[in-house]
Every structure is written in structure tokens, then in C-alpha cells.
Enzyme design. Structure first.
Site: not given
Ligand code: PBG
Length: 330
Positions: A200, A224, A240, A255, A281, A319
Site C-alpha cells: 500500500k 502517511k 512487504e 493499492k 477512490s 467503486y
Molecule cells: C485507511 C484506508 C484508506 C483507503 C482504504 N483504507 C485511506 C488511507 O490510507 O488514507 C483508501 C481507499 C481509497 O482511496 O479508495 N486505512
């Protein structure tokens, strides 16, 4: 090496008719490949559209059940639940995550009761519940790995007890899969699946999601990057993933999706383990908005998802799952 020369070889021959193209297609997309992420909230309105995600809503419990029914009717049999929590319930440690009457636990119990066959995926991370918007606890201004692990373990157990079939740790703390797996085993939950967000990345493609769950205001300009991966790296993704598999992950995930398909391909080729992609998203919104404006044809959504499969994805969180399902069925 076979010589393929024109005109003995004319690749257009097998492209000449639609049914022929179907026969030689190497990859397919079906509703079996799709998982619908759903936002839920404690709200009186049934559903409220998310401004930066056209066609996507925050649902209250009643509306969540209606939505799930519609998904099942269209052949989508897996959902991933994400809560938007009222800011009055957020604190430094994300305490509300451990309240079995919170909206996620209620939703899981309701879904387990009404849709026992549907696969219910729950995110393990504290960001919807913390007043700073980070995925773990802050200690001296830093997200503390080991204190967060203890909380994630408790959150994971509560989500499982509430009815989650699949736990999806998305927090990117080191060692989280191990503590969650150990907690599950020692509490008799031997069949709970762990879908780890193994690779991620710290990505700006998550913007609309953070608006949807209401963590962006809290997070502000903070990033983050001290726990999510640097998008410059591929070897680190393999590292990872190897760790997460060793710690007990059943399925791994990459992701974001579209810009990271080399990562999907590398992981699938290296580990031969179920590998999912999250079309996040921001990716959804870019495509959806362009489709709505008429700048891109609607088929671009299906193309982006099929390309995830070509890269090696076994399933995709998107989505667009519900919208695409109607197209796949027609
Ligand atoms: C939170 C989380 C996030 C997403 C899924 N779980 C956001 C982040 O890490 O800030 C993102 C999913 C998306 O953008 O559709 N732990």
C-alpha cells in the site's frame, strides 16, 4: 524462435469478427472478480452522495441492506465496509473502534444476519476513528508501531466477532498480520481470512476516500509517508508481501491499482498467491468524472478493470463494481 512474417501471419485475421475476438481473448472480467466498497454512516438520511465521488454514497444501515440486496441481485457477492464516524466520537486512540455498538460492528452483525453468504470484508485500521486521521496511535507526534499493534489486534477480534469473513489490515504497521493471525488462532477463529494490504503506497489517489470517511479534515497536511510505501519502490513491495505471507496473510493486495500494475504483476509472478487490486477512490473519480463530462467513453471503466486482471489480479475492489455489473450482465 518461430519467424512470424507477413503475409503468412496476419494478426488482423483473428480480430475481424467480434465472436472471434471473444474466442481468442486471454482475460475476462466477471462479477465474480468484483468487490464493492461501501461507505456507511450514522445518519438519518438513507444515503448521501459523496461530492468527490459521483454515484457513490454514504449509507445508513437500512440503506446498506438495500444496497447489498441490489448488489447480490446483480451478481456482486463481496462487500468491503468503510465507516464515516461522527467527529464527536473521535479521539487520540480511536477508542470508538472498540465499542461493539459502533456503526461498523452493527453493520457487520446486520449483514451477517441478512446476507450470510455475502463475503463481508472489514478494514483493520484506526484512521476513521482517530481525531488526527492517522491509522495508528501517536506518541510524541509519531505513529507508534508497537502500541498500534495491540489496538489492531483488539479491533480485528471485535470485527471478527461481529461477523467479518475477511479482515483487511490497511494500516501498514510492521508485524500487524502476525499479531492479528495469532489473536485469531488463539481465540478459535481459524477460518477468518486475512487480506493484507501488502503493498500500500502513500498516494494522493486516496483523496476522495478521505473526504468520504471524514478523515481528511483531521489529517490536514500531514502525510502517511512514515508507514505507507514510497511509490518509487518495487523491490520493497515484494519484501512487504513476503513478510505478510510469512505472517499469515491468505490474500495480498496492491493499492492503488492502475498506476501500480507492474507491482501486481511482480507479486503475482513471484508468489503465486491470491492477489487483489484496489482501484482506489481517486482513480474511480477521475474516470467517472470524465465519463460524466463526455470526455471519455463509459467503456474506459471496464478497460481499466480488465487491465488489472491482465496484470495478474484475481479480484478487484472497485467503486464501479455495481455499475459495471449491470453492463456485464447485459
Ligand atoms: C485507511 C484506508 C484508506 C483507503 C482504504 N483504507 C485511506 C488511507 O490510507 O488514507 C483508501 C481507499 C481509497 O482511496 O479508495 N486505512
Amino acid at each position: 524462435m518461430i519467424k512470424r512474417t507477413y503475409p503468412r501471419s496476419r494478426l488482423r485475421r483473428t480480430r475481424a469478427k467480434g465472436y472471434l475476438r471473444d474466442l481468442i481473448a486471454e482475460n475476462y472480467l466477471s462479477t465474480n472478480d468484483l468487490i464493492q466498497p461501501i461507505f456507511i454512516a450514522d445518519q438519518s438520511e438513507a444515503k448521501v452522495e459523496i461530492p468527490s465521488m459521483p454515484g457513490i454514497y454514504r449509507h445508513n444501515l437500512e440503506s446498506l441492506y438495500i444496497e447489498t440486496e441490489e448488489l447480490v441481485n446483480r451478481g456482486i457477492k463481496s462487500v468491503a465496509i468503510f465507516p464515516a464516524i461522527d467527529s464527536s466520537k473521535k479521539d487520540q486512540k480511536g477508542s470508538y473502534a472498540f465499542d461493539d455498538k459502533n456503526i461498523v460492528c452493527m453493520a457487520l452483525r446486520g449483514l451477517a444476519d441478512k446476507f450470510p453468504e455475502v463475503i463481508k470484508i472489514a478494514d483493520v485500521a484506526l484512521d476513521p476513528f482517530t481525531d488526527h486521521g492517522h491509522d495508528g496511535v501517536l506518541l510524541d507526534g509519531k505513529v507508534d508501531n508497537d502500541q498500534t499493534l495491540e489496538l489492531l489486534q483488539d479491533q480485528a477480534l471485535l470485527l471478527t466477532q461481529s461477523g467479518a469473513d475477511v479482515l483487511a489490515p490497511s494500516d501498514m504497521m510492521d508485524g500487524r498480520v502476525r499479531v492479528i493471525r495469532d489473536a485469531l488462532e488463539s481465540n478459535g477463529f481459524v477460518d477468518t481470512v486475512i487480506l493484507s494490504y501488502a503493498a500500500k503506497y502513500a498516494s494522493s489517489f486516496y483523496g476522495p476516500f478521505r473526504e468520504a470517511v471524514g478523515s481528511s479534515a483531521n489529517l490536514g497536511k500531514a502525510s502517511k509517508k512514515t508507514y505507507q510505501m514510497n511509490f518509487a519502490n518495487l523491490d520493497e513491495a515484494l519484501h512487504e508481501t513476503a513478510m505478510d505471507i510469512e505472517e499469515g496473510a491468505d490474500i495480498v493486495m496492491v493499492k492503488p491499482g492502475t498506476a501500480y500494475l507492474d507491482v501486481v504483476h511482480a507479486i503475482k509472478s513471484e508468489f503465486k498467491i491470491p492477489t487483489f487490486v484496489y482501484q482506489v477512490s481517486g482513480e474511480y473519480s477521475m474516470l467517472k468524472l470524465s465519463i460524466e463530462k463526455g470526455w471519455l467513453d463509459k467503456d474506459v471503466m471496464l478497460e481499466s478493470l480488465l487491465c488489472c486482471k491482465r496484470a495478474g489480479a484475481d479480484a478487484i475492489l472497485t467503486y464501479a463494481a455495481k455499475q459495471i455489473a449491470s453492463e456485464l450482465n447485459s
